[in-house]
Design a protein around this motif. Structure first.
Motif, PDB file in Angstrom:
ATOM      1  N   LEU A   1       3.365 -12.525  -5.119  1.00  0.00           N
ATOM      2  CA  LEU A   1       4.390 -12.005  -4.021  1.00  0.00           C
ATOM      3  C   LEU A   1       4.620 -13.318  -3.023  1.00  0.00           C
ATOM      4  O   LEU A   1       3.672 -13.939  -2.611  1.00  0.00           O
ATOM      5  CB  LEU A   1       3.435 -10.936  -3.328  1.00  0.00           C
ATOM      6  CG  LEU A   1       2.842  -9.882  -3.768  1.00  0.00           C
ATOM      7  CD1 LEU A   1       2.046  -9.029  -3.036  1.00  0.00           C
ATOM      8  CD2 LEU A   1       4.100  -8.889  -4.374  1.00  0.00           C
ATOM      9  N   ASN A   2       5.997 -13.439  -2.895  1.00  0.00           N
ATOM     10  CA  ASN A   2       6.460 -14.401  -2.165  1.00  0.00           C
ATOM     11  C   ASN A   2       7.255 -13.973  -1.027  1.00  0.00           C
ATOM     12  O   ASN A   2       8.652 -14.175  -1.038  1.00  0.00           O
ATOM     13  CB  ASN A   2       7.369 -15.390  -3.094  1.00  0.00           C
ATOM     14  CG  ASN A   2       7.853 -16.513  -2.673  1.00  0.00           C
ATOM     15  OD1 ASN A   2       7.155 -17.150  -1.330  1.00  0.00           O
ATOM     16  ND2 ASN A   2       8.613 -17.301  -3.232  1.00  0.00           N
ATOM     17  N   PRO A   3       6.627 -13.356  -0.121  1.00  0.00           N
ATOM     18  CA  PRO A   3       7.361 -12.979   1.078  1.00  0.00           C
ATOM     19  C   PRO A   3       8.184 -13.936   2.135  1.00  0.00           C
ATOM     20  O   PRO A   3       9.106 -13.792   2.420  1.00  0.00           O
ATOM     21  CB  PRO A   3       6.451 -12.041   2.113  1.00  0.00           C
ATOM     22  CG  PRO A   3       5.193 -12.873   1.954  1.00  0.00           C
ATOM     23  CD  PRO A   3       5.261 -13.071   0.147  1.00  0.00           C
TER      24      PRO A   3
ATOM     25  N   LEU B   1       1.031  -1.159   0.006  1.00  0.00           N
ATOM     26  CA  LEU B   1      -0.261   0.027  -0.015  1.00  0.00           C
ATOM     27  C   LEU B   1       0.785   1.279  -0.013  1.00  0.00           C
ATOM     28  O   LEU B   1       0.467   2.236  -0.591  1.00  0.00           O
ATOM     29  CB  LEU B   1      -0.959   0.018   1.153  1.00  0.00           C
ATOM     30  CG  LEU B   1      -1.895  -0.987   1.334  1.00  0.00           C
ATOM     31  CD1 LEU B   1      -2.981  -1.044   2.617  1.00  0.00           C
ATOM     32  CD2 LEU B   1      -2.836  -1.051  -0.014  1.00  0.00           C
ATOM     33  N   ASP B   2       1.870   1.127   0.811  1.00  0.00           N
ATOM     34  CA  ASP B   2       2.734   2.373   0.761  1.00  0.00           C
ATOM     35  C   ASP B   2       3.327   2.667  -0.721  1.00  0.00           C
ATOM     36  O   ASP B   2       3.625   3.809  -1.118  1.00  0.00           O
ATOM     37  CB  ASP B   2       3.779   2.110   1.697  1.00  0.00           C
ATOM     38  CG  ASP B   2       3.886   2.138   3.132  1.00  0.00           C
ATOM     39  OD1 ASP B   2       2.444   2.936   3.511  1.00  0.00           O
ATOM     40  OD2 ASP B   2       4.494   1.791   3.996  1.00  0.00           O
ATOM     41  N   ALA B   3       3.787   1.506  -1.322  1.00  0.00           N
ATOM     42  CA  ALA B   3       4.428   1.624  -2.653  1.00  0.00           C
ATOM     43  C   ALA B   3       3.405   2.526  -3.555  1.00  0.00           C
ATOM     44  O   ALA B   3       3.839   3.264  -4.411  1.00  0.00           O
ATOM     45  CB  ALA B   3       4.734   0.442  -3.055  1.00  0.00           C
ATOM     46  N   PHE B   4       2.138   1.877  -3.639  1.00  0.00           N
ATOM     47  CA  PHE B   4       1.074   2.687  -4.442  1.00  0.00           C
ATOM     48  C   PHE B   4       0.729   4.062  -3.955  1.00  0.00           C
ATOM     49  O   PHE B   4       0.426   5.065  -4.889  1.00  0.00           O
ATOM     50  CB  PHE B   4      -0.227   1.774  -4.549  1.00  0.00           C
ATOM     51  CG  PHE B   4       0.148   0.665  -5.522  1.00  0.00           C
ATOM     52  CD1 PHE B   4      -0.027   0.669  -6.835  1.00  0.00           C
ATOM     53  CD2 PHE B   4       0.551  -0.566  -5.001  1.00  0.00           C
ATOM     54  CE1 PHE B   4       0.239  -0.320  -7.703  1.00  0.00           C
ATOM     55  CE2 PHE B   4       0.719  -1.784  -5.702  1.00  0.00           C
ATOM     56  CZ  PHE B   4       0.490  -1.724  -7.139  1.00  0.00           C
TER      57      PHE B   4
ATOM     58  N   ASP C   1      11.653  -9.770  -3.497  1.00  0.00           N
ATOM     59  CA  ASP C   1      12.178  -8.647  -2.863  1.00  0.00           C
ATOM     60  C   ASP C   1      10.786  -7.473  -3.059  1.00  0.00           C
ATOM     61  O   ASP C   1      10.921  -7.023  -4.076  1.00  0.00           O
ATOM     62  CB  ASP C   1      13.227  -8.275  -3.537  1.00  0.00           C
ATOM     63  CG  ASP C   1      13.939  -6.956  -2.908  1.00  0.00           C
ATOM     64  OD1 ASP C   1      13.023  -6.395  -2.044  1.00  0.00           O
ATOM     65  OD2 ASP C   1      14.978  -6.431  -3.207  1.00  0.00           O
ATOM     66  N   ILE C   2      10.249  -7.274  -1.988  1.00  0.00           N
ATOM     67  CA  ILE C   2       9.245  -6.280  -2.040  1.00  0.00           C
ATOM     68  C   ILE C   2       9.754  -4.821  -2.523  1.00  0.00           C
ATOM     69  O   ILE C   2       8.924  -4.121  -3.192  1.00  0.00           O
ATOM     70  CB  ILE C   2       8.776  -5.805  -0.536  1.00  0.00           C
ATOM     71  CG1 ILE C   2       7.298  -5.257  -0.771  1.00  0.00           C
ATOM     72  CG2 ILE C   2       9.672  -5.386   0.330  1.00  0.00           C
ATOM     73  CD1 ILE C   2       6.237  -5.681  -1.648  1.00  0.00           C
ATOM     74  N   HIS C   3      11.066  -4.451  -2.642  1.00  0.00           N
ATOM     75  CA  HIS C   3      11.372  -3.277  -3.090  1.00  0.00           C
ATOM     76  C   HIS C   3      11.463  -3.149  -4.740  1.00  0.00           C
ATOM     77  O   HIS C   3      11.597  -2.171  -5.402  1.00  0.00           O
ATOM     78  CB  HIS C   3      12.772  -2.787  -2.727  1.00  0.00           C
ATOM     79  CG  HIS C   3      12.848  -2.614  -1.165  1.00  0.00           C
ATOM     80  ND1 HIS C   3      13.369  -3.841  -0.219  1.00  0.00           N
ATOM     81  CD2 HIS C   3      12.424  -1.648  -0.372  1.00  0.00           C
ATOM     82  CE1 HIS C   3      13.283  -3.270   0.892  1.00  0.00           C
ATOM     83  NE2 HIS C   3      12.820  -2.088   1.001  1.00  0.00           N
ATOM     84  N   GLN C   4      11.219  -4.352  -5.224  1.00  0.00           N
ATOM     85  CA  GLN C   4      11.333  -4.628  -6.674  1.00  0.00           C
ATOM     86  C   GLN C   4       9.666  -4.876  -6.835  1.00  0.00           C
ATOM     87  O   GLN C   4       9.532  -5.038  -8.436  1.00  0.00           O
ATOM     88  CB  GLN C   4      11.882  -5.664  -7.249  1.00  0.00           C
ATOM     89  CG  GLN C   4      13.370  -5.762  -7.111  1.00  0.00           C
ATOM     90  CD  GLN C   4      13.981  -4.752  -7.675  1.00  0.00           C
ATOM     91  OE1 GLN C   4      13.815  -4.394  -8.825  1.00  0.00           O
ATOM     92  NE2 GLN C   4      14.647  -3.731  -6.812  1.00  0.00           N
TER      93      GLN C   4
ATOM     94  N   ALA D   1       5.563  -3.352 -14.076  1.00  0.00           N
ATOM     95  CA  ALA D   1       6.038  -2.657 -15.131  1.00  0.00           C
ATOM     96  C   ALA D   1       6.532  -3.815 -16.177  1.00  0.00           C
ATOM     97  O   ALA D   1       6.034  -3.924 -17.473  1.00  0.00           O
ATOM     98  CB  ALA D   1       6.751  -1.563 -15.074  1.00  0.00           C
ATOM     99  N   ALA D   2       7.264  -4.587 -15.730  1.00  0.00           N
ATOM    100  CA  ALA D   2       7.973  -5.710 -16.270  1.00  0.00           C
ATOM    101  C   ALA D   2       6.903  -6.970 -16.768  1.00  0.00           C
ATOM    102  O   ALA D   2       6.717  -7.433 -17.844  1.00  0.00           O
ATOM    103  CB  ALA D   2       8.915  -6.568 -15.778  1.00  0.00           C
ATOM    104  N   ALA D   3       5.790  -7.038 -15.769  1.00  0.00           N
ATOM    105  CA  ALA D   3       4.650  -8.041 -16.204  1.00  0.00           C
ATOM    106  C   ALA D   3       4.042  -7.537 -17.062  1.00  0.00           C
ATOM    107  O   ALA D   3       3.527  -8.008 -18.183  1.00  0.00           O
ATOM    108  CB  ALA D   3       4.121  -8.360 -14.907  1.00  0.00           C
TER     109      ALA D   3
END
Length: 368
Positions: free
Chosen positions: A282-284, A199-202, A306-309, A315-317
């Motif tokens: 997502l694979n935490p 949520l922070d990333a978005f 890696d959540i930072h990616q 975008a790559a997807a």
């Protein structure tokens, strides 16, 4: 409800000799079911609200009354039916309560997660499978005998197609829309470890809109304003939050709106792939998922380790979707057996088969 209601409608229409009742332990659910059937047209269905009222008033974390106590309280009433059709597995407990009725399990999804493939399925006289993949796993794992399992397709698609829910405009800015759909199971869900970071990333970007619609059991039926973990994101114009399982969360509205699916182990990814589009998993927990049938859907897009990616992977997807599209199409086709005959009709016929032929059909055969 959406996994079984269209089957009840089809059964009532195709077998006028049968009494078809729809029962619920929640008055709001029953009202919603009646509203849906009214849209579909006249029906012979009878509506039953199960009690007692004091037990209905108790709310579990998922927002509904307690399932097992409700089954105990209604065991005698349910035992009067020849067949009991349920979209959830707790109903298997009726066997231990002495109920001899035929039990049918419709499933409520067609995912890969190991949890739904469990021993309680053996209590049912008939278990539905959406397609060959689900059928073969049920048989191979010894959970259901072949004669007690029927491939019927996916009745939910029939209901969604008939209702044609509108696609609302949720965002002021037109951007690619990502649906984040974490599961509720603490050991499998991406939410406990990475949910806030997603949520922070978005919240900190302007490239995407985000629909946050987790499994309704993650936060129960609470609106976002009553969920402390979501307070920081209220009012963000790029994030639409629906943690309470609204109609749009379960009738495929959000799935149809989204350009990208972001999730972990939810079966909703297969509903999303009715129209193949980019998926990100997502694979935490850094699960070793390759070759594990419970993670078969992780083949449908890049897996984030890696959540930072996260945002670069999304975008790559999008740009790399052509390489995943054939796998998605194949996965959808092995999961859902789509035929010319509606899945609801196939499922209704399988249920009716537990009761024998229609007396009307018998008379017409004798006349010929």
């Amino acid at each position: 409800m959406l996994h079984s209601l269209s089957v009840a409608v089809s059964l009532a229409a195709s077998r006028p000799d049968l009494q078809v009742d729809v029962a619920a332990t929640d008055s709001a659910v029953l009202r919603r079911a009646r509203d849906i059937v009214e849209v579909l047209g006249p029906s012979r269905i009878n509506w039953r609200l199960l009690g007692p009222g004091w037990l209905r008033a108790i709310r579990m974390p998922d927002g509904g009354p307690p399932k097992l106590p409700m089954l105990v309280a209604n065991a005698c009433r349910l035992a009067a039916y020849d067949v009991i059709v349920a979209p959830e597995r707790t109903t298997a407990a009726l066997r231990k309560l002495g109920v001899k009725s035929k039990l049918v399990y419709t499933q409520h999804g067609a995912g890969d997660r190991e949890g739904p493939f469990e021993a309680r399925l053996g209590a049912f006289d008939l278990v539905f499978a959406a397609g060959r993949k689900q059928y073969e796993r049920l048989i191979q794992e010894g959970l259901v005998a072949p004669e007690n399992c029927a491939i019927v397709g996916y009745p939910k698609f029939d209901l969604v197609d008939a209702l044609k829910p509108d696609l609302p405009r949720l965002f002021a800015e037109q951007r690619p829309t990502v649906l984040y759909n974490p599961h509720f199971h603490a050991g499998l869900s991406s939410w406990p470890d990475w949910g806030r970071q997603v949520l922070d990333a978005f919240a900190g970007q302007t490239r995407y809109n985000l629909i946050f619609a987790p499994h309704l059991r993650l936060f129960g039926s609470r609106p976002p304003g009553e969920v402390p973990e979501l307070a920081a994101y209220l009012g963000n114009p790029a994030i639409h939050m629906d943690p309470g399982g609204s109609a749009a969360a379960i009738d495929m509205t959000y799935l149809r709106m989204a350009d990208v699916y972001l999730g972990d182990v939810s079966s909703q990814i297969y509903e999303f792939l009715r129209a193949p589009r980019p998926c990100v998993l997502l694979n935490p927990g850094h699960t070793d998922w390759r070759g594990d049938p419970s993670y078969g859907h992780w083949r449908f897009g890049p897996v984030v380790e890696d959540i930072h990616q996260l945002l670069p992977t999304i975008a790559a997807a999008q740009t790399g979707h052509p390489q995943f599209r054939p796998v998605q199409v194949a996965g959808f086709n092995e999961t859902f057996e789509i035929q010319g005959e509606p899945a609801s009709s196939r499922a209704a016929r399988a249920i009716a088969g537990l009761l024998g032929p229609s007396p009307v059909a018998d008379r017409s055969t004798m006349q010929r």
